[in-house]
Scaffold this active site. Sequence first.
Site, PDB file in Angstrom:
ATOM      1  N   SER A 124       5.450  16.365  -3.506  1.00  0.00           N
ATOM      2  CA  SER A 124       7.406  16.353  -4.039  1.00  0.00           C
ATOM      3  C   SER A 124       8.492  17.546  -3.882  1.00  0.00           C
ATOM      4  CB  SER A 124       7.314  14.757  -4.625  1.00  0.00           C
ATOM      5  OG  SER A 124       8.697  14.767  -4.440  1.00  0.00           O
ATOM      6  N   TYR A 149       7.571   9.829 -12.134  1.00  0.00           N
ATOM      7  CA  TYR A 149       6.864   9.901 -11.578  1.00  0.00           C
ATOM      8  C   TYR A 149       7.072  11.400 -11.031  1.00  0.00           C
ATOM      9  CZ  TYR A 149       6.663  10.389  -6.018  1.00  0.00           C
ATOM     10  OH  TYR A 149       6.616  11.056  -4.776  1.00  0.00           O
ATOM     11  N   LYS A 153       3.877  14.345 -10.294  1.00  0.00           N
ATOM     12  CA  LYS A 153       3.087  15.350  -8.843  1.00  0.00           C
ATOM     13  C   LYS A 153       3.124  16.581  -9.774  1.00  0.00           C
ATOM     14  CE  LYS A 153       3.478  12.801  -5.786  1.00  0.00           C
ATOM     15  NZ  LYS A 153       2.544  12.083  -5.620  1.00  0.00           N
TER      16      LYS A 153
END
Length: 336
Positions: A124, A149, A153
């Site tokens: 991302s 979150y 990544k």
Amino acid sequence: MSVLVTGGAGYIGSHTAVELLNQGRDIVIIDDFSNSKPEVLENIRKITGKDFKFYQIDYSDRKALENVFEENNIDSVINFAGFKAVGESTKKPIEYYINNVSGALVLFDTMRKYNVKKFVFSSSATVYGEKNPIPYVETMETGKASSPYGSTKVFIEQILEDIYKSDNEWDIALLRYFNPIGSHESGLLGEEPQGIPNNLMPYIVRVACGQLKELSVFGGDYDTPDGTCIRDYIHVVDLAKGHIKALEKLEKERSGIFTYNLGTGVGYSVLDVVKTFEKSTGQKVAYKIADRRAGDLPAFYANATKAKEELGWIPEKTLEDMCRDSWHYIEMRSKS
Ligand code: WQD
């Protein structure tokens, strides 16, 4: 030889499954339906006219995953499994780290056991953090992500770098998505978050169809041309095609770890999206300017040159297409 698609019933996974099948590839999908529905699989079959094997398993269930590798001739993996709600991750960091990071480790360990070393990872743009200047370029240091979150990544990218350093028989693509929206033109696949949506386009379509009263535009006083935040919206079908290009690159290379931004390179404001949606669908979107949302950056978009030059990946869909297709999916759902 098959491509294993983890999380293949999800939003981006299902669109990528369609593109893989359209290419004539054999695929195996695994999904635990924690954020997707079984009917998606039928719709993938309907769109492509092709069949595939499916296992309803959690990708971190080592035994079940090993069974998938035992029963199929898998030679590459595209990983979409994982939790993805930024806000939720701040409330449930442990669940996010377990599912996204521990789950990925089980997957990598299993791949190693079965000598499968081609891997495409859905990363991302959030890995660029808050400090990098725009547009984001792949060579920039990844930053401190603004949510658990995002940190998952960053961590998984790091883990994959370390795996590659330890064994350069691996071929790895890290694909940094910008803001995926839109849906398959058939109207059979799309994004359907449970509960009240957090992301912009799912919220807009629900306002347009009368399920929600009005959109709150988070912040009207940013230092941008119209005062609202700027993002790089990318059509999910273009994004899916980016995975095919990345996989082809891995199949051509002897080994390597490659990072690509998957964005258009063009930024649009929240109000640009609202106006384009209204124009391309004929639907009114009631909105009000509200307070800024904590954690939002004023503007970011991709430098999309590397994917274009090295993969030959050029996004084809316009913002109008993205809005129209997002709406078409909701229209089809309301008819069925
Ligand atoms: C876009 C713009 C909001 C909702 C996040 C993740 C990213 C990726 C995509 C994936 C922002 C504004 C939104 C609303 C609004 N995650 N907005 N009213 O935050 O750029 O990116 O989703 O799995 O990793 O960080 O996307 O769609 O939430 O917001 O005004 O009701 O729309 O402020 O400017 P974001 P978004």
